[in-house]
Design an enzyme around this catalytic site. Structure first.
Site, PDB file in Angstrom:
ATOM      1  N   ARG A 121       0.861  -1.186   0.000  1.00  0.00           N
ATOM      2  CA  ARG A 121       0.000   0.000   0.000  1.00  0.00           C
ATOM      3  C   ARG A 121       0.899   1.238   0.000  1.00  0.00           C
ATOM      4  O   ARG A 121       2.113   1.128   0.121  1.00  0.00           O
ATOM      5  CB  ARG A 121      -1.017   0.009   1.158  1.00  0.00           C
ATOM      6  N   GLY A 122       0.244   2.406  -0.138  1.00  0.00           N
ATOM      7  CA  GLY A 122       1.015   3.643  -0.319  1.00  0.00           C
ATOM      8  C   GLY A 122       1.112   3.895  -1.819  1.00  0.00           C
ATOM      9  O   GLY A 122       1.460   2.981  -2.584  1.00  0.00           O
ATOM     10  N   ALA A 123       0.803   5.128  -2.229  1.00  0.00           N
ATOM     11  CA  ALA A 123       0.620   5.408  -3.659  1.00  0.00           C
ATOM     12  C   ALA A 123       1.822   5.021  -4.538  1.00  0.00           C
ATOM     13  O   ALA A 123       1.661   4.272  -5.514  1.00  0.00           O
ATOM     14  CB  ALA A 123       0.245   6.878  -3.835  1.00  0.00           C
ATOM     15  N   ARG A 155      -7.235  -0.518  -6.759  1.00  0.00           N
ATOM     16  CA  ARG A 155      -7.534   0.548  -5.791  1.00  0.00           C
ATOM     17  C   ARG A 155      -7.781   1.827  -6.584  1.00  0.00           C
ATOM     18  O   ARG A 155      -6.977   2.182  -7.449  1.00  0.00           O
ATOM     19  CB  ARG A 155      -6.382   0.741  -4.783  1.00  0.00           C
ATOM     20  N   GLN A 201      -1.942   2.640  10.030  1.00  0.00           N
ATOM     21  CA  GLN A 201      -0.650   2.682   9.315  1.00  0.00           C
ATOM     22  C   GLN A 201       0.392   3.479  10.102  1.00  0.00           C
ATOM     23  O   GLN A 201       1.582   3.213   9.994  1.00  0.00           O
ATOM     24  CB  GLN A 201      -0.829   3.319   7.927  1.00  0.00           C
ATOM     25  N   ASP A 234      -2.441  10.653  -2.366  1.00  0.00           N
ATOM     26  CA  ASP A 234      -2.739   9.604  -3.340  1.00  0.00           C
ATOM     27  C   ASP A 234      -3.133  10.177  -4.688  1.00  0.00           C
ATOM     28  O   ASP A 234      -3.041   9.505  -5.708  1.00  0.00           O
ATOM     29  CB  ASP A 234      -3.828   8.683  -2.801  1.00  0.00           C
ATOM     30  N   ASN A 254      -5.814  12.416   0.350  1.00  0.00           N
ATOM     31  CA  ASN A 254      -4.878  11.609   1.144  1.00  0.00           C
ATOM     32  C   ASN A 254      -5.666  10.836   2.199  1.00  0.00           C
ATOM     33  O   ASN A 254      -6.888  10.952   2.310  1.00  0.00           O
ATOM     34  CB  ASN A 254      -3.799  12.503   1.779  1.00  0.00           C
ATOM     35  N   LYS A 255      -4.968  10.064   2.984  1.00  0.00           N
ATOM     36  CA  LYS A 255      -5.576   9.192   3.998  1.00  0.00           C
ATOM     37  C   LYS A 255      -6.622   9.934   4.814  1.00  0.00           C
ATOM     38  O   LYS A 255      -6.413  11.087   5.202  1.00  0.00           O
ATOM     39  CB  LYS A 255      -4.445   8.647   4.888  1.00  0.00           C
TER      40      LYS A 255
HETATM   41  O1  MRU Z   1      -4.533   3.296   2.263  1.00  0.00           O
HETATM   42  P1  MRU Z   1      -3.048   3.482   2.160  1.00  0.00           P
HETATM   43  O2  MRU Z   1      -2.296   2.957   3.333  1.00  0.00           O
HETATM   44  O3  MRU Z   1      -2.512   2.979   0.841  1.00  0.00           O
HETATM   45  O4  MRU Z   1      -2.897   5.059   2.151  1.00  0.00           O
HETATM   46  C1  MRU Z   1      -1.619   5.606   2.019  1.00  0.00           C
HETATM   47  C2  MRU Z   1      -1.638   7.075   2.130  1.00  0.00           C
HETATM   48  O5  MRU Z   1      -2.679   7.701   2.294  1.00  0.00           O
HETATM   49  C3  MRU Z   1      -0.351   7.776   1.955  1.00  0.00           C
HETATM   50  O6  MRU Z   1      -0.352   8.959   2.678  1.00  0.00           O
HETATM   51  C4  MRU Z   1      -0.185   8.101   0.462  1.00  0.00           C
HETATM   52  O7  MRU Z   1      -0.272   6.943  -0.319  1.00  0.00           O
HETATM   53  C5  MRU Z   1       1.068   8.798   0.164  1.00  0.00           C
HETATM   54  S1  MRU Z   1       2.431   7.879   0.727  1.00  0.00           S
HETATM   55  C6  MRU Z   1       3.729   7.865  -0.098  1.00  0.00           C
END
Ligand code: MRU
Length: 355
Positions: free
Chosen positions: A46-48, A89, A196, A237, A247-248
Site C-alpha cells: 500500500r502507499g501510492a 484501488r 498505518q 494519493d 490523502n488518507k
Molecule cells: O490506504 P493506504 O495505506 O494505501 O494510504 C496511504 C496514504 O494515504 C499515503 O499517505 C499516500 O499513499 C502517500 S504515501 C507515499
C-alpha cells in the site's frame, strides 16, 4: 529497506507483506498479475508510489503470462491486464500512471518482436522502481529546506520506505532533515482505522532512530493548539490540477486545524501523483473499504454486531489549506494550477526525453 523488487532467478515479484507488520516481517511473492492486483486491493502492499511499482511489475507478469507470439496480441493482453490492475484501488493515481507508462512504452516500440517487448517491459519496471528511490531522495532534499532545526513535525498515515519503493515521501523529508542533523521530533498519528501510523510509521522511525511519539488521532488538534507542532507533513494519493489533495482519511481535519493555528502544512508527492486531468478534488474517486476495518482492531470486535458503518479510506483537502506541495522537481506554491503544471511537464520531459 526495499518494499518491492523483482527476483530475476524465479521471474517473480516480491514484496513485504505490510498487513503483518510490525509483528512479523514476511515476504509475499507473485508470478500472476491477477494475484498482484489482489495483493494491492488487500493491502499486502500500500502507499501510492509502492502500488505504482506493483502495477508496473504486474504488467511485466502479464506480458510473461500472455501466450501471444506477435506484438498486437501482446498489446491486447497488456490492455486487459492494465484494466484489472487499475481497478485494484481507485484513489491513488500512481497505479494507472505506472501501468500507463509501461503500456505506452510497448506501444511506442513498433518494430519490436513480442519477446523483445517482454524484456523492454521488465527493464522499464526496474527503471521506474529505481527512479522512485531517486525521486524520494530529491523530494527529501527540497522538503528538508522547510523543516527547521528542532522542529516538531506532525505526520499522518505511513509515507515511508514501505509506502514507496524505498526512502519515502513525507517520511523521506523527515529522514533527510534527520540526516542533516536537524534534531527533529515526529508526532506520529496512529491513523485509524488501519493504523498505518501506529504499525508502520512508528516501526520505520524507530528502526531509523528518529525521535518520535505515537499519538491517538484525536490528540493532534490539542497538540497544535498548545504550540507543540511546528509543521504538518503528509503524502497524497492524488493531487488535482487546482492543488486539492486526496490523502488518507483524517488529513483534511489536520490541515484545517493547522491553518487555524498558523502552522505550515505541506503535501509531499512525486509528480506521478499529480493528475492534471481532474480540475479539482471533487472529481477524485474516494475508495470505500470493508466495514470490518472500523468495527474491529487487530481482529477484535469493538462495535456491536450489525452496526451500520461508513468507511471512506481517503478525504480531500482543498488547496487553500495547503502551504506548498513538495515534489522531486521543486516545491509548488499557490497558484497551484500554474506551478503544478510546470513541475509535471518538467518530470514528463525527464522520463521520455532521448527515447
Ligand atoms: O490506504 P493506504 O495505506 O494505501 O494510504 C496511504 C496514504 O494515504 C499515503 O499517505 C499516500 O499513499 C502517500 S504515501 C507515499
Amino acid at each position: 529497506m526495499r518494499t518491492i523488487w523483482w527476483d530475476a532467478e524465479i521471474h517473480t515479484v516480491k514484496m513485504i507483506d505490510q498487513r503483518l507488520l510490525p509483528g512479523r516481517l514476511e515476504i509475499a511473492q507473485y508470478d500472476d498479475y491477477r494475484d498482484v492486483a489482489r495483493a494491492i486491493t488487500e493491502m499486502v502492499i500500500r502507499g501510492a508510489p509502492a502500488i505504482g511499482a506493483a502495477g508496473a511489475y504486474g504488467m511485466v507478469l502479464a506480458a510473461r503470462q500472455s501466450p501471444a507470439q506477435d506484438r498486437d496480441g501482446l498489446l491486447r493482453d497488456l490492455r486487459q491486464a492494465k484494466a484489472v490492475l487499475d481497478a485494484a484501488r481507485p484513489t491513488a493515481v500512481n497505479l494507472s500512471w505506472a501501468t500507463d507508462r509501461l503500456l505506452r512504452l510497448a506501444e511506442r516500440l513498433t518494430d519490436a518482436l513480442a519477446d523483445e517487448l517482454r524484456s523492454a517491459l521488465l527493464a522499464e519496471a526496474e527503471r521506474l522502481a529505481e527512479e522512485d528511490i531517486a525521486i524520494n531522495r530529491r523530494m527529501g532534499a527540497y522538503g528538508a529546506t522547510v523543516v527547521s532545526h528542532g522542529a516538531h513535525i506532525l505526520h499522518h498515515c505511513n509515507t515511508g520506505s514501505l509506502a514507496t519503493v524505498d526512502y519515502g515521501t513525507a517520511l523521506g523529508v523527515v529522514r533527510a532533515a534527520h540526516e542533516q542533523g536537524k534534531q527533529i521530533h515526529v508526532w506520529v498519528d496512529e491513523t485509524r482505522p488501519r493504523l498505518q501510523g501506529a504499525r508502520l510509521t512508528a516501526w520505520e522511525l524507530m528502526q531509523a532512530g528518529i525521535p518520535m511519539t505515537l499519538i491517538a488521532d484525536n490528540a493532534a488538534g490539542h497538540l497544535m493548539r498548545i504550540g507543540k507542532v511546528d509543521i504538518v507533513l503528509f503524502g497524497a494519493d492524488r493531487v488535482a490540477a487546482n492543488g486539492d489533495v486526496a490523502n488518507k482519511i483524517g488529513t483534511y481535519k489536520l490541515a484545517v486545524c493547522a491553518k487555524e493555528n498558523g502552522i505550515p502544512c505541506y503535501a509531499v508527492v512525486p509528480t506521478s501523483t499529480i493528475d492534471l486531468s481532474l480540475p479539482d478534488g471533487d472529481h477524485i474517486p474516494i475508495e470505500e473499504r470493508d466495514p470490518e476495518e472500523v468495527t474491529t482492531i487487530g481482529g477484535v470486535r469493538i462495535a456491536p454486531e450489525g452496526v451500520p458503518v461508513y468507511n471512506p479510506a481517503f478525504d480531500v483537502t482543498p488547496y487553500r489549506y495547503i502551504t506548498g506541495i513538495i515534489t522531486e522537481e521543486g516545491i509548488a506554491y499557490p497558484p497551484f494550477r500554474e506551478s503544478l503544471r510546470r513541475l509535471k511537464e518538467a518530470a514528463e520531459k525527464r522520463i521520455w526525453s532521448g527515447r
